[in-house]
Design a protein around this motif. Structure first.
Motif, PDB file in Angstrom:
ATOM      1  N   GLN A 144      28.509 -47.100   0.793  1.00 18.52           N
ATOM      2  CA  GLN A 144      27.424 -46.621   2.552  1.00 18.52           C
ATOM      3  C   GLN A 144      26.696 -46.529   2.297  1.00 18.52           C
ATOM      4  O   GLN A 144      25.556 -46.699   3.257  1.00 18.52           O
ATOM      5  CB  GLN A 144      28.884 -45.246   2.811  1.00 18.52           C
ATOM      6  CG  GLN A 144      28.521 -45.020   3.886  1.00 18.52           C
ATOM      7  CD  GLN A 144      29.107 -45.292   5.349  1.00 18.52           C
ATOM      8  OE1 GLN A 144      30.229 -46.113   5.599  1.00 18.52           O
ATOM      9  NE2 GLN A 144      27.752 -46.707   5.640  1.00 18.52           N
ATOM     10  N   TRP A 202      36.370 -54.307   8.230  1.00 15.29           N
ATOM     11  CA  TRP A 202      35.732 -53.005   8.182  1.00 15.29           C
ATOM     12  C   TRP A 202      34.114 -53.222   9.051  1.00 15.29           C
ATOM     13  O   TRP A 202      33.702 -52.974  10.165  1.00 15.29           O
ATOM     14  CB  TRP A 202      36.237 -52.022   7.250  1.00 15.29           C
ATOM     15  CG  TRP A 202      34.914 -50.721   7.490  1.00 15.29           C
ATOM     16  CD1 TRP A 202      35.149 -49.325   7.873  1.00 15.29           C
ATOM     17  CD2 TRP A 202      33.609 -50.612   6.860  1.00 15.29           C
ATOM     18  NE1 TRP A 202      34.101 -48.494   8.426  1.00 15.29           N
ATOM     19  CE2 TRP A 202      33.491 -49.542   7.807  1.00 15.29           C
ATOM     20  CE3 TRP A 202      32.642 -51.013   6.535  1.00 15.29           C
ATOM     21  CZ2 TRP A 202      31.688 -48.773   6.950  1.00 15.29           C
ATOM     22  CZ3 TRP A 202      31.475 -50.730   5.977  1.00 15.29           C
ATOM     23  CH2 TRP A 202      31.060 -49.839   7.636  1.00 15.29           C
ATOM     24  N   ASN A 235      34.405 -55.418  12.648  1.00 15.67           N
ATOM     25  CA  ASN A 235      35.033 -54.688  13.262  1.00 15.67           C
ATOM     26  C   ASN A 235      35.464 -53.219  13.130  1.00 15.67           C
ATOM     27  O   ASN A 235      35.980 -53.166  14.619  1.00 15.67           O
ATOM     28  CB  ASN A 235      36.375 -55.720  13.947  1.00 15.67           C
ATOM     29  CG  ASN A 235      37.098 -57.158  13.709  1.00 15.67           C
ATOM     30  OD1 ASN A 235      36.032 -57.414  14.507  1.00 15.67           O
ATOM     31  ND2 ASN A 235      37.039 -57.812  12.243  1.00 15.67           N
ATOM     32  N   HIS A 236      35.707 -52.617  12.740  1.00 14.27           N
ATOM     33  CA  HIS A 236      35.257 -50.945  12.542  1.00 14.27           C
ATOM     34  C   HIS A 236      34.638 -49.579  12.230  1.00 14.27           C
ATOM     35  O   HIS A 236      35.296 -49.170  11.313  1.00 14.27           O
ATOM     36  CB  HIS A 236      37.254 -50.627  12.086  1.00 14.27           C
ATOM     37  CG  HIS A 236      37.440 -51.929  12.220  1.00 14.27           C
ATOM     38  ND1 HIS A 236      38.876 -51.589  13.104  1.00 14.27           N
ATOM     39  CD2 HIS A 236      38.411 -53.301  11.506  1.00 14.27           C
ATOM     40  CE1 HIS A 236      39.941 -52.583  13.723  1.00 14.27           C
ATOM     41  NE2 HIS A 236      39.784 -53.227  12.947  1.00 14.27           N
ATOM     42  N   GLN A 237      33.199 -50.527  12.166  1.00 19.90           N
ATOM     43  CA  GLN A 237      32.885 -49.837  11.961  1.00 19.90           C
ATOM     44  C   GLN A 237      31.934 -47.900  12.080  1.00 19.90           C
ATOM     45  O   GLN A 237      32.191 -47.269  12.244  1.00 19.90           O
ATOM     46  CB  GLN A 237      31.294 -49.912  12.065  1.00 19.90           C
ATOM     47  CG  GLN A 237      30.582 -50.809  10.434  1.00 19.90           C
ATOM     48  CD  GLN A 237      29.637 -51.662  10.193  1.00 19.90           C
ATOM     49  OE1 GLN A 237      28.639 -50.906  10.245  1.00 19.90           O
ATOM     50  NE2 GLN A 237      28.970 -52.429  10.199  1.00 19.90           N
ATOM     51  N   GLU A 238      33.148 -47.903  13.954  1.00 22.04           N
ATOM     52  CA  GLU A 238      33.307 -46.474  14.029  1.00 22.04           C
ATOM     53  C   GLU A 238      34.089 -45.105  13.434  1.00 22.04           C
ATOM     54  O   GLU A 238      34.128 -44.178  14.004  1.00 22.04           O
ATOM     55  CB  GLU A 238      33.917 -46.828  15.435  1.00 22.04           C
ATOM     56  CG  GLU A 238      35.123 -47.037  15.411  1.00 22.04           C
ATOM     57  CD  GLU A 238      35.792 -48.839  15.538  1.00 22.04           C
ATOM     58  OE1 GLU A 238      36.690 -48.776  15.402  1.00 22.04           O
ATOM     59  OE2 GLU A 238      34.523 -49.552  15.358  1.00 22.04           O
ATOM     60  N   GLU A 239      35.147 -46.055  12.581  1.00 22.93           N
ATOM     61  CA  GLU A 239      35.814 -45.674  11.664  1.00 22.93           C
ATOM     62  C   GLU A 239      34.843 -44.938  10.244  1.00 22.93           C
ATOM     63  O   GLU A 239      34.874 -46.189   9.736  1.00 22.93           O
ATOM     64  CB  GLU A 239      37.143 -46.077  11.339  1.00 22.93           C
ATOM     65  CG  GLU A 239      37.949 -45.107  10.260  1.00 22.93           C
ATOM     66  CD  GLU A 239      39.364 -45.960  10.774  1.00 22.93           C
ATOM     67  OE1 GLU A 239      40.206 -45.346  10.102  1.00 22.93           O
ATOM     68  OE2 GLU A 239      39.531 -47.163  11.674  1.00 22.93           O
ATOM     69  N   ARG A 240      35.240 -43.921   9.551  1.00 22.68           N
ATOM     70  CA  ARG A 240      34.738 -43.740   8.074  1.00 22.68           C
ATOM     71  C   ARG A 240      35.545 -44.811   7.384  1.00 22.68           C
ATOM     72  O   ARG A 240      36.563 -45.037   7.208  1.00 22.68           O
ATOM     73  CB  ARG A 240      35.156 -42.787   7.415  1.00 22.68           C
ATOM     74  CG  ARG A 240      34.071 -41.314   6.918  1.00 22.68           C
ATOM     75  CD  ARG A 240      33.943 -40.063   7.220  1.00 22.68           C
ATOM     76  NE  ARG A 240      35.641 -39.471   6.910  1.00 22.68           N
ATOM     77  CZ  ARG A 240      36.129 -39.213   5.772  1.00 22.68           C
ATOM     78  NH1 ARG A 240      36.101 -39.444   4.750  1.00 22.68           N
ATOM     79  NH2 ARG A 240      37.030 -39.107   5.749  1.00 22.68           N
ATOM     80  N   GLU A 249      30.422 -43.099  10.564  1.00 22.66           N
ATOM     81  CA  GLU A 249      31.553 -42.750  11.672  1.00 22.66           C
ATOM     82  C   GLU A 249      30.652 -43.198  12.897  1.00 22.66           C
ATOM     83  O   GLU A 249      30.957 -43.311  14.251  1.00 22.66           O
ATOM     84  CB  GLU A 249      31.753 -41.540  12.501  1.00 22.66           C
ATOM     85  CG  GLU A 249      32.792 -40.605  10.877  1.00 22.66           C
ATOM     86  CD  GLU A 249      32.934 -39.375  10.826  1.00 22.66           C
ATOM     87  OE1 GLU A 249      31.597 -38.878  12.002  1.00 22.66           O
ATOM     88  OE2 GLU A 249      33.619 -38.522  10.906  1.00 22.66           O
ATOM     89  N   LEU A 250      29.294 -44.170  12.926  1.00 27.53           N
ATOM     90  CA  LEU A 250      28.291 -44.824  13.620  1.00 27.53           C
ATOM     91  C   LEU A 250      28.878 -45.855  13.999  1.00 27.53           C
ATOM     92  O   LEU A 250      29.181 -46.519  13.269  1.00 27.53           O
ATOM     93  CB  LEU A 250      26.535 -44.777  12.999  1.00 27.53           C
ATOM     94  CG  LEU A 250      25.832 -43.837  12.440  1.00 27.53           C
ATOM     95  CD1 LEU A 250      24.716 -43.972  12.231  1.00 27.53           C
ATOM     96  CD2 LEU A 250      25.985 -42.431  13.485  1.00 27.53           C
ATOM     97  N   HIS A 285      28.587 -39.247   7.733  1.00 29.99           N
ATOM     98  CA  HIS A 285      28.618 -38.977   9.224  1.00 29.99           C
ATOM     99  C   HIS A 285      28.369 -40.705   9.712  1.00 29.99           C
ATOM    100  O   HIS A 285      28.231 -41.090  10.300  1.00 29.99           O
ATOM    101  CB  HIS A 285      26.826 -38.725  10.099  1.00 29.99           C
ATOM    102  CG  HIS A 285      27.294 -36.518  10.184  1.00 29.99           C
ATOM    103  ND1 HIS A 285      28.899 -36.475  10.470  1.00 29.99           N
ATOM    104  CD2 HIS A 285      27.077 -35.845   8.874  1.00 29.99           C
ATOM    105  CE1 HIS A 285      28.658 -35.589   9.903  1.00 29.99           C
ATOM    106  NE2 HIS A 285      27.947 -35.203  10.418  1.00 29.99           N
ATOM    107  N   THR A 290      24.112 -56.371  12.174  1.00 27.83           N
ATOM    108  CA  THR A 290      25.743 -56.362  12.621  1.00 27.83           C
ATOM    109  C   THR A 290      25.390 -58.336  10.964  1.00 27.83           C
ATOM    110  O   THR A 290      26.347 -58.586  11.924  1.00 27.83           O
ATOM    111  CB  THR A 290      25.336 -56.220  13.460  1.00 27.83           C
ATOM    112  OG1 THR A 290      24.524 -57.395  14.293  1.00 27.83           O
ATOM    113  CG2 THR A 290      25.771 -54.766  13.779  1.00 27.83           C
TER     114      THR A 290
END
Length: 232
Positions: free
Chosen positions: A51, A172, A175-180, A231-232, A228, A83
């Motif tokens: 991260q 992740w 497709n799933h970067q909104e999740e930690r 979670e972006l 944080h 991206t």
């Protein structure tokens, strides 16, 4: 200004800590394998390092051109760097090398014993050496800051885990970067529920040491930023 009595007390405390350290060391050497990082700790710090690497380029506005120009005259496809697969590849490359910057802070419990920077115990021992005390740890002084067996083992486990779950990391990222990241990778895909205890451990500082409040604030702020960003 420090008085003579305070200096005596400080020196006595340092000698006491040295004695405690040497006693602890005699017990822990025999149980060295039990002290090696577990899967939870490896996954926790793998996600911290990944991260952090991604955060360095999260605001990049660079645009990449991919594909070759064909005879038909079609232009190269343009994609945003932040991206792109290129960004992920660069972040993952040698990511586990960052683990070697960690030290073992023996005075802290659980996974919190792994952190960057000099541990309180090592700082005390070095201070004693600078004051002329003969401190024998079984290795030359110039090697005191080399990665420990624990840290080297964590780096090795990190590389293995990253290789095994490369597809999950890619899933992740795309497709799933909104999740930690820690939640997606460690809690959902790698660790059993019984292995996730270390993920709840947060360093709050050791109020028994001078300056620890500032250290706790810095580490707490860094962890909040990491969460944080994930979670972006």
């Amino acid at each position: 200004m420090e008085t003579s009595w305070q200096k005596v007390n400080t020196f006595a405390m340092e000698r006491f800590l040295l004695l405690c350290f040497m006693c602890m060391r005699s017990f822990t050497i025999a149980a060295e394998e039990e002290r090696l990082p577990n899967r939870c700790e490896v996954c926790k710090f793998l996600t911290v390092e990944l991260q952090a690497a991604l955060d360095k380029t999260v605001r990049s506005k660079e645009v990449l051109e991919v594909g070759a120009v064909l005879d038909t005259g079609k232009r190269k496809r343009k994609i945003k760097y932040n991206t792109s697969e290129t960004r992920l590849t660069e972040a993952v490359d040698n990511i586990c090398e960052g683990i070697l910057q960690y030290s073992v802070h023996a005075e802290r419990p659980g996974s919190l014993r792994y952190a960057k920077g000099t541990s309180q115990t090592m700082a005390t021992l070095k201070n004693l050496v600078h004051k002329g005390v003969n401190v024998e740890l079984g290795l030359p002084y110039e090697l005191w800051d080399e990665p420990s067996v624990e840290v080297s083992d964590m780096k090795k486990q990190c590389e293995t885990m990253l290789e095994q779950y490369e597809d999950v990391v890619e899933d992740w990222y795309f497709n799933h970067q909104e999740e930690r990241l820690e939640r997606f990778l460690c809690e959902t895909h790698i660790l059993n529920s019984s292995e996730q205890g270390c993920l709840q451990e947060v360093w709050k500082g050791d109020l028994g040491f001078k300056g620890s409040k500032n250290e706790a604030a810095r580490e707490g702020e860094a962890e909040r930023k990491s969460h944080h960003a994930g979670e972006l």
